[in-house]
Design a protein around this motif. Structure first.
Motif, PDB file in Angstrom:
ATOM      1  N   GLY A  46      -6.532  -4.786  -1.741  1.00  0.00           N
ATOM      2  CA  GLY A  46      -5.085  -4.982  -1.870  1.00  0.00           C
ATOM      3  C   GLY A  46      -4.687  -6.352  -1.349  1.00  0.00           C
ATOM      4  O   GLY A  46      -5.487  -7.071  -0.746  1.00  0.00           O
ATOM      5  N   GLU A  81      -5.452  -7.063   2.362  1.00  0.00           N
ATOM      6  CA  GLU A  81      -6.744  -6.564   2.838  1.00  0.00           C
ATOM      7  C   GLU A  81      -7.722  -7.712   3.062  1.00  0.00           C
ATOM      8  O   GLU A  81      -7.383  -8.879   2.872  1.00  0.00           O
ATOM      9  N   ARG A  89      -4.427   3.066   0.140  1.00  0.00           N
ATOM     10  CA  ARG A  89      -4.832   1.794  -0.479  1.00  0.00           C
ATOM     11  C   ARG A  89      -4.551   1.868  -1.984  1.00  0.00           C
ATOM     12  O   ARG A  89      -5.471   1.982  -2.789  1.00  0.00           O
ATOM     13  N   HIS A  99      -6.819   0.784  -5.161  1.00  0.00           N
ATOM     14  CA  HIS A  99      -8.199   0.567  -4.713  1.00  0.00           C
ATOM     15  C   HIS A  99      -9.209   1.210  -5.671  1.00  0.00           C
ATOM     16  O   HIS A  99     -10.167   0.561  -6.117  1.00  0.00           O
TER      17      HIS A  99
END
Length: 286
Positions: A67, A70, A125, A128
């Protein structure tokens, strides 16, 4: 003398190298990784060598599964060391494409697996598992292995990949392999290097909590009280910041009110220690 491993950087060259072994009917095993290898990855190779005549490993940190906030740029990388480790366990070919090789233009096709990708890490997330499913399908198309080996540490990833392979009739057998742990129980992960000594020490609470859950499930306790007990156990460590603690049915990752005999329960955790988010799980057959 340790064998050297063949490093291949382009899709066209990997396909060319695999043409002859495939024509000879040799069984091809595939171990997809993001590199920074540890014993967990090497255990997948050892499993692959039991089933297959030739083992291909990929090392690719896939930007699609990270993301915006991240750790893509921070994710640990050490290709030289990885190639030595891959050679030491008998990998035949290591596919190390660049991002430009894998995604020469903006990717307009997205593989999305409903249901299993939605709870747990899917909730915290977003996007993801679309990134995971898209890159795994692409890698399976490139390598076209007979078997592909995935660590059970990311049990949700295994469930997503198995569902995708089944739904899209991808001709590969997915082989989930057991979690490999440090002596104190911490699940091996490339992200463990981010932990400072105190975070590392407190992170062992994850495995202790999973063992506790296993005992309580065996004793027939209510799921909600087991979950509460795990949460209390983790919160006793001052540096632990819980993302989720869940007990779900496996492999469909459905919510459970109660458990039938013979059912598989996934006890799954995601907890931050400092800036490092760790996941762990245990599969319990009741």
């Amino acid at each position: 003398m340790m064998q050297t491993v063949q490093q291949i950087e382009t899709i066209a060259e990997l396909r060319r190298q695999l043409r002859e072994p495939r024509r000879q009917g040799r069984r091809i095993g595939f171990v997809p990784t993001m590199g920074y290898l540890h014993e967990g990855h090497l255990s997948l190779v050892n499993e692959a060598k039991k089933h297959c005549d030739l083992v291909v490993m990929s090392i690719f940190v896939n930007p699609l599964q990270f993301g915006p906030n991240e750790d893509f740029d921070r994710y640990p990388r050490d290709l030289e060391r990885d190639l030595q480790l891959a050679a030491s366990v008998g990998v035949d070919m290591v596919f190390t494409p660049s991002v430009a090789e894998m995604y020469p233009q903006q990717v307009k096709t997205n593989v999305s697996v409903a249901g299993v990708s939605e709870p747990l890490c899917g909730r915290s997330r977003p996007g993801h598992f679309d990134g995971v499913a898209t890159v795994v399908l692409k890698l399976l198309q490139i390598v076209q292995p007979d078997y592909a080996f995935f660590g059970q540490k990311d049990a949700q990833q295994v469930a997503v990949v198995e569902q995708m392979v089944q739904d899209l009739s991808v001709p590969v057998k997915i082989v989930p392999c057991p979690i490999v742990r440090e002596a104190d129980g911490l699940a091996m992960s490339s992200r463990n290097v981010y932990l400072n000594p105190e975070e590392r020490k407190q992170a062992t609470v994850l495995f202790r909590s999973l063992q506790l859950a296993k005992q309580r499930l065996a004793g027939g306790e209510e799921l909600e009280s087991i979950r509460d007990e795990i949460v209390r156990s983790i919160q006793a460590e001052p540096l632990a910041d819980i993302d989720y603690v869940e007990l779900l049915r496996y492999p469909d990752l459905a919510q459970l009110d109660s458990v039938e005999k013979g059912e598989r329960v996934l006890v799954a955790l995601a907890v931050r220690f400092g800036k490092t988010r760790l996941i762990d799980n245990m599969m319990v057959t009741v």
